[in-house]
Design a protein around this motif. Structure first.
Motif, PDB file in Angstrom:
ATOM      1  N   GLY A 118       5.873  80.264   2.268  1.00 56.38           N
ATOM      2  CA  GLY A 118       7.334  80.289   2.400  1.00 56.38           C
ATOM      3  C   GLY A 118       7.885  79.161   3.237  1.00 56.38           C
ATOM      4  N   ALA A 119       7.173  78.023   3.293  1.00 57.36           N
ATOM      5  CA  ALA A 119       7.644  76.889   4.096  1.00 57.36           C
ATOM      6  C   ALA A 119       8.844  76.225   3.416  1.00 57.36           C
ATOM      7  N   SER A 120       9.818  75.831   4.216  1.00 52.42           N
ATOM      8  CA  SER A 120      11.019  75.175   3.669  1.00 52.42           C
ATOM      9  C   SER A 120      10.715  73.720   3.329  1.00 52.42           C
ATOM     10  N   LEU A 121      11.391  73.222   2.280  1.00 51.46           N
ATOM     11  CA  LEU A 121      11.166  71.855   1.815  1.00 51.46           C
ATOM     12  C   LEU A 121      12.509  71.158   1.650  1.00 51.46           C
ATOM     13  N   SER A 122      12.696  70.062   2.375  1.00 53.05           N
ATOM     14  CA  SER A 122      13.977  69.348   2.297  1.00 53.05           C
ATOM     15  C   SER A 122      14.117  68.670   0.941  1.00 53.05           C
ATOM     16  N   GLU A 123      15.344  68.355   0.596  1.00 54.34           N
ATOM     17  CA  GLU A 123      15.620  67.735  -0.697  1.00 54.34           C
ATOM     18  C   GLU A 123      14.969  66.363  -0.803  1.00 54.34           C
ATOM     19  N   GLY A 124      14.970  65.609   0.294  1.00 55.85           N
ATOM     20  CA  GLY A 124      14.389  64.276   0.273  1.00 55.85           C
ATOM     21  C   GLY A 124      12.896  64.300   0.013  1.00 55.85           C
TER      22      GLY A 124
ATOM     23  N   PRO B 162       0.910  65.668  -4.983  1.00 58.14           N
ATOM     24  CA  PRO B 162       1.550  65.760  -3.668  1.00 58.14           C
ATOM     25  C   PRO B 162       0.703  66.567  -2.688  1.00 58.14           C
ATOM     26  N   LEU B 163       0.594  66.062  -1.457  1.00 61.25           N
ATOM     27  CA  LEU B 163      -0.086  66.753  -0.364  1.00 61.25           C
ATOM     28  C   LEU B 163       0.953  67.023   0.715  1.00 61.25           C
ATOM     29  N   TYR B 164       1.238  68.320   0.957  1.00 57.72           N
ATOM     30  CA  TYR B 164       2.314  68.729   1.854  1.00 57.72           C
ATOM     31  C   TYR B 164       1.753  69.040   3.237  1.00 57.72           C
ATOM     32  N   VAL B 165       2.495  68.632   4.281  1.00 58.72           N
ATOM     33  CA  VAL B 165       2.166  68.979   5.661  1.00 58.72           C
ATOM     34  C   VAL B 165       3.321  69.803   6.217  1.00 58.72           C
ATOM     35  N   ALA B 166       3.055  71.088   6.517  1.00 64.74           N
ATOM     36  CA  ALA B 166       4.082  71.987   7.048  1.00 64.74           C
ATOM     37  C   ALA B 166       3.778  72.297   8.508  1.00 64.74           C
ATOM     38  N   VAL B 167       4.795  72.168   9.360  1.00 61.25           N
ATOM     39  CA  VAL B 167       4.659  72.445  10.785  1.00 61.25           C
ATOM     40  C   VAL B 167       5.644  73.552  11.147  1.00 61.25           C
ATOM     41  N   ASP B 168       5.099  74.685  11.626  1.00 62.45           N
ATOM     42  CA  ASP B 168       5.933  75.835  12.038  1.00 62.45           C
ATOM     43  C   ASP B 168       6.897  76.244  10.922  1.00 62.45           C
ATOM     44  N   GLY B 169       6.389  76.320   9.674  1.00 64.08           N
ATOM     45  CA  GLY B 169       7.168  76.853   8.565  1.00 64.08           C
ATOM     46  C   GLY B 169       8.070  75.866   7.877  1.00 64.08           C
ATOM     47  N   ALA B 170       7.994  74.578   8.188  1.00 65.22           N
ATOM     48  CA  ALA B 170       8.841  73.589   7.528  1.00 65.22           C
ATOM     49  C   ALA B 170       7.990  72.386   7.139  1.00 65.22           C
ATOM     50  N   VAL B 171       8.162  71.912   5.898  1.00 62.66           N
ATOM     51  CA  VAL B 171       7.422  70.736   5.432  1.00 62.66           C
ATOM     52  C   VAL B 171       7.987  69.507   6.123  1.00 62.66           C
ATOM     53  N   GLU B 172       7.116  68.778   6.858  1.00 64.70           N
ATOM     54  CA  GLU B 172       7.562  67.626   7.639  1.00 64.70           C
ATOM     55  C   GLU B 172       7.112  66.293   7.010  1.00 64.70           C
ATOM     56  N   ALA B 173       6.113  66.322   6.113  1.00 61.34           N
ATOM     57  CA  ALA B 173       5.633  65.074   5.516  1.00 61.34           C
ATOM     58  C   ALA B 173       4.977  65.381   4.170  1.00 61.34           C
ATOM     59  N   VAL B 174       5.033  64.408   3.259  1.00 59.38           N
ATOM     60  CA  VAL B 174       4.419  64.536   1.932  1.00 59.38           C
ATOM     61  C   VAL B 174       3.728  63.214   1.598  1.00 59.38           C
TER      62      VAL B 174
ATOM     63  N   ALA C 172      -0.014  73.748   8.245  1.00 60.81           N
ATOM     64  CA  ALA C 172      -0.585  73.983   6.916  1.00 60.81           C
ATOM     65  C   ALA C 172      -0.596  72.655   6.172  1.00 60.81           C
ATOM     66  N   VAL C 173      -1.742  72.327   5.581  1.00 59.36           N
ATOM     67  CA  VAL C 173      -1.876  71.096   4.797  1.00 59.36           C
ATOM     68  C   VAL C 173      -2.478  71.485   3.452  1.00 59.36           C
ATOM     69  N   GLY C 174      -1.742  71.211   2.356  1.00 61.52           N
ATOM     70  CA  GLY C 174      -2.269  71.590   1.051  1.00 61.52           C
ATOM     71  C   GLY C 174      -1.306  71.305  -0.068  1.00 61.52           C
ATOM     72  N   ASN C 175      -1.497  71.989  -1.182  1.00 61.36           N
ATOM     73  CA  ASN C 175      -0.671  71.738  -2.362  1.00 61.36           C
ATOM     74  C   ASN C 175       0.565  72.638  -2.360  1.00 61.36           C
ATOM     75  N   ARG C 176       1.330  72.554  -3.449  1.00 65.81           N
ATOM     76  CA  ARG C 176       2.590  73.301  -3.516  1.00 65.81           C
ATOM     77  C   ARG C 176       2.343  74.809  -3.541  1.00 65.81           C
ATOM     78  N   THR C 177       1.211  75.218  -4.123  1.00 63.95           N
ATOM     79  CA  THR C 177       0.898  76.657  -4.163  1.00 63.95           C
ATOM     80  C   THR C 177       0.789  77.221  -2.759  1.00 63.95           C
ATOM     81  N   LEU C 178       0.123  76.506  -1.861  1.00 61.40           N
ATOM     82  CA  LEU C 178      -0.022  76.959  -0.479  1.00 61.40           C
ATOM     83  C   LEU C 178       1.335  76.998   0.212  1.00 61.40           C
ATOM     84  N   ILE C 179       2.137  75.959   0.024  1.00 61.26           N
ATOM     85  CA  ILE C 179       3.441  75.891   0.688  1.00 61.26           C
ATOM     86  C   ILE C 179       4.348  77.027   0.218  1.00 61.26           C
ATOM     87  N   ASP C 180       4.365  77.284  -1.068  1.00 62.75           N
ATOM     88  CA  ASP C 180       5.198  78.361  -1.608  1.00 62.75           C
ATOM     89  C   ASP C 180       4.724  79.715  -1.111  1.00 62.75           C
ATOM     90  N   ARG C 181       3.410  79.895  -1.052  1.00 62.63           N
ATOM     91  CA  ARG C 181       2.892  81.191  -0.616  1.00 62.63           C
ATOM     92  C   ARG C 181       3.237  81.451   0.838  1.00 62.63           C
TER      93      ARG C 181
END
Length: 881
Positions: free
Chosen positions: A621-627, A642-654, A610-619
């Protein structure tokens, strides 16, 4: 053998005739004749060109040249082949078949200016076999051409006309034009009858007036009266028919037409004179009546021609924006060597009408020609003048893969363009259709002017009755004269023309300035606007974002790149531009789902991405590390989304998406405030980014809303419009029926400005929707105004231009009312007679037309341009410090 001796070119004439040049055919000066050589040349240049052509293997040039007929050797003015004249679609539209197995068409010829031109064109059949006849109308420059298709073609006729200096064009006429020509001829005939009768009646009345002083036998007086009556009948029954027809049609619809006062005046004058003729006593006014009809018809003819000229000037945009033909590149003949691999530059160009072009065709655009189609450049690099489409004449560089649009002028080198749309389907065709539809519509202010005209007619009738009653105490004749004068001088023609002519000319002026208005009522609504809602991305910003400051797993970014290749969204394009790695691993992409205002999801190499904004990530349910969350907050603080990249339910890059503000944004916002308009921001971007932009532009935070979905934008606009215009709340009535807001001096209208699909619903619900340059198709469809010039400055031109246009309308209305009021007062006082009234009456109409034509409502906002230039210079000055 020498190459120079291998030709059959002209030699020295043994009969003593002057030798001719082997290359150009001109006479060789005696001093340059070389008796020992077979070929002669008029200069060293021709000799060298001749040698080069043979050395390069182009000696067939002379064989081809010598095989041409006389007309074929003449220099063409344009270099055109006129092959489109031979196309079947051209024949269907413009060619007719005569009874002599010949064909006939009408061509407009450039460069016709005198009787000698007529002689030259009509003598052309003597030089071209198969051309049967040409007849040229000097006044219209329209030539009627008849030819035998078995002996020649229309393209050869076109080449022949072009070679003698008269470039032909298809004469485009339609039923409306033929009807207008018929109306003009009928009006001129009626005018001629009235003028001829008026002159003869004046001679007869001269005798009657002389008889009043010196006496006349009753039988001669009766004869002159009856003869005047007979000559006045054609005037009343034929020449005055337009006034009676219009007046009667209005009465049938229970609407007082503006010709009603004139019809009443003519009826009163003729009726009184007829009674005097039958009774044999009392004055007759047949001379005044006939002269009055002649003057009124003459004034109507001049007024109609002036109005038509104004509207034709306004509608000339289609003529300058559309090419007449396209030069289609057809593949070389099948079976020829290399036919399948022939590059575009060596394909055969054939001139064809635009109607036969199809998507995917290739057309050639030479230097100085109009681009005939919308499409993409395949080969060539040049610069284009897009003034017909954008209103700006600054050249724009184009090259392979760049989009070009019909109506642009090629200023540089040859281009080959792949067709995507042509004619009415092109961008300029669609925009001009909007202008034509708008010209056909009737704005509320036009309808108000019509109602005012009807009320004015009733007032004039009341004043006419009062004038007749007042002057009746003096004499019946005087009462009749002043009543007729009042009815004529107060004709509300100017009142009826004041609004529609100004609106039509204004629409065309706006189109020439790159502002295309769908509905005339948009001008009125823009005059009352007090709030403009601005989208951020692509409207306030440049619309060319970049993705920077990545943090996280590089492999996640690599997977995101593969997914973003499936999208054409502006952020996806920015993502791909930011990743400059030359070699990438081929990846499997499936289950792609693009979500408006959120992002994109799919499977890449079997992993959920998933690649998108915070609304997509929250919807999701992808986890986001503190860093990464901290990095996202830093990006927001810096004004990046911010543009979030989530892989298998976890944000891996911003990463951070940034889009710089337009350089003229600050000056535009300031100029809007000076116009009494409050700018606000509605954006789907993050609230913190929108707040940062608002701060830079000086817009209060409460007027800058971010994080809005398309539905949320729609609801905000709907709420604002409903609050300010309660009558629209919960209704689907069209924008053209909006009443002005009663508690606001400017009506409190809401304007939504945007460029994307997510703005379309909000634009449709606003009082006026404006689509900026480069907008998506949905936004253009929903908009009331479409801007084709880049930047925000055209937005100022729209608002200020609409207000200036409405001032022109009000000026026209005020002038016509004041003029008629003064004329009515003078007629009631006995200072203006019927004939002087007929002369004065058209002056008001011509003044109104002139006022509309000379107005320039959509001129550039120079103050805002100067401030924008200063804003552009500010960064460089800061860097110098």
């Amino acid at each position: 053998m020498s190459r120079l001796g291998a030709s059959t070119a002209p030699t020295v004439d043994r009969s003593g005739e002057p030798a001719t040049c082997a290359h150009c055919g001109l006479t060789v000066p005696p001093g340059l004749v070389r008796a020992d050589q077979q070929l002669q040349f008029c200069c060293g240049g021709c000799r060298r060109v001749y040698e080069l052509l043979h050395e390069l293997g182009y000696q067939d040039y002379y064989r081809i040249r010598d095989s041409q007929d006389v007309l074929g050797r003449r220099a063409s003015l344009t270099g055109r082949t006129f092959e489109d004249f031979d196309d079947q679609s051209f024949a269907d539209d413009y060619v007719t078949t005569t009874g002599r197995e010949t064909r006939q068409t009408r061509l407009y010829l450039e460069g016709v200016h005198c009787a000698a031109c007529v002689w030259l064109v009509e003598e052309l059949p003597q030089s071209l076999d198969g051309l049967v006849a040409t007849r040229l109308n000097l006044a219209s420059a329209i030539a009627t051409v008849e030819w035998d298709p078995s002996r020649t073609s229309l393209s050869k006729v076109g080449q022949a006309l072009d070679s003698v200096g008269y470039t032909p064009h298809a004469h485009r006429t339609d039923d409306d034009a033929r009807i207008r020509q018929g109306e003009d001829r009928r009006l001129v005939t009626q005018l001629g009858v009235a003028a001829a009768c008026a002159m003869n009646i004046m001679f007869l009345h001269g005798a009657l007036y002389a008889g009043e002083f010196h006496g006349m036998e009753p039988r001669f007086e009766a004869f002159f009266r009856w003869l005047s009556f007979a000559l006045a009948l054609p005037v009343m029954l034929y020449s005055a028919r337009p006034f009676y027809r219009a007046a009667w049609a209005g009465l049938q619809r229970r609407v007082p037409h503006m010709d009603l006062p004139i019809a009443l005046a003519l009826t009163a004058a003729f009726g009184y004179s007829a009674m005097s003729t039958f009774s044999g006593s009392g004055p007759v006014y047949f001379d005044s009546l006939a002269a009055l009809v002649a003057l009124l018809l003459g004034a109507r003819y001049v007024q109609r021609r002036a109005q038509r000229a104004a509207l034709e000037r306004a509608g000339s945009l289609r003529d300058i924006a559309f090419a007449e033909y396209a030069r289609r590149l057809d593949p070389v003949a099948t079976g020829a060597p290399g036919a399948d691999q022939a590059p575009l530059e060596f394909q055969v160009g054939r001139e064809v009408p635009l109607s036969v072009l199809r998507r995917g065709d290739h057309v050639e655009v030479r230097s100085g020609e109009l681009v005939p189609v919308d499409g993409k450049v395949i080969t060539g690099s040049s610069s284009l003048n897009n003034a017909a489409l954008t209103g700006e004449a600054d050249p724009v560089a184009v090259g392979p893969s760049d989009d070009v649009f019909a109506g642009a002028t090629n200023l540089g080198a040859r281009l080959v363009v792949e067709v995507s749309a042509a004619g009415a389907e092109s961008r300029v065709g669609a925009l001009l259709a909007l202008v034509e539809d708008a010209m056909a519509s009737r704005a509320p202010i036009v309808q108000t002017a019509d109602r005012l005209s009807r009320v004015f007619v009733m007032v004039v009738l009341v004043l006419a009755a009062a004038t007749g009653a007042f002057w009746l105490s003096t004499s019946l004749g005087m009462a009749l004269e002043q009543t007729v004068a009042l009815l004529v001088v107060t004709c509300p023609c100017a009142l009826g023309l004041a609004t529609p002519v100004a609106m039509s000319v204004g629409l065309a002026r706006a189109a020439r300035a790159g502002i295309f208005v769908k509905h005339q009522d948009a001008f009125e609504l823009l005059r009352h606007v007090d709030t403009i809602l601005l989208d951020k991305t692509g409207t306030l910003t440049e619309g060319a974002p970049s993705v920077t400051r990545w943090q996280g797993d590089d492999r996640a970014v690599e997977l995101a790149y593969a997914l973003e290749t499936e999208s054409s969204h502006v952020v996806a394009q920015a993502f791909r531009r930011s990743q400059q790695q030359p070699v990438r691993v081929a990846r499997s992409v499936s289950s792609v789902n693009e979500l408006a205002s959120e992002g994109i999801t799919g499977q890449v190499d079997g992993q959920e991405l998933a690649v998108g904004n915070r609304t997509l990530i929250d919807r999701l349910g992808a986890s986001l590390s503190e860093g990464l969350a901290t990095h996202a907050a830093e990006l927001l603080a810096a004004g990046l989304s911010p543009l979030y990249v989530a892989v298998d339910g976890a944000v891996e890059a911003v990463g951070g998406v940034g889009d710089p503000l337009r350089q003229e944004a600050r000056s535009t916002v300031a100029a809007l405030r000076k116009l009494g308009v409050e700018p606000r921001i509605l954006s789907g971007d993050h609230e913190a980014v929108v707040a940062r932009v608002a701060e830079e532009l000086g817009i209060p935070q409460e007027h800058a809303l971010g994080g809005l979905s398309p539905e949320a934008k729609r609801d905000v606009v709907a709420t604002m419009v409903a609050e300010r215009n309660p009558v629209r709340q919960g209704s689907d009535q069209p924008k053209s029926s909006h009443p002005a807001r009663p508690n606001s001096p400017r009506g409190g209208r809401i304007v939504m400005v945007g460029d994307g699909v997510n703005d379309a619903a909000a634009m449709a619900l606003s009082d006026v929707g404006i689509a900026v340059y480069g907008g998506a198709g949905a936004s253009i469809a929903a908009a009331d105004v479409v801007l084709t010039r880049p930047g925000l400055l055209p937005l100022l031109d729209v608002v200020s231009g609409a207000r200036r246009l409405l001032r022109v309308v009000l000026r026209n209305l005020l002038f016509s009312l004041v003029y008629n009021a003064i004329g009515a007062a003078l007629a009631m006082a006995g200072l203006v007679g019927p004939l002087l009234a007929a002369i004065l009456m058209p002056i008001s109409s011509l003044t109104v037309i002139l006022s509309s034509v000379l107005a320039r409502p959509f001129r550039p906002n120079l103050a805002a341009q100067r401030q924008a230039a200063a804003d552009r210079l500010a960064p460089s000055r800061e860097s110098e410090r």
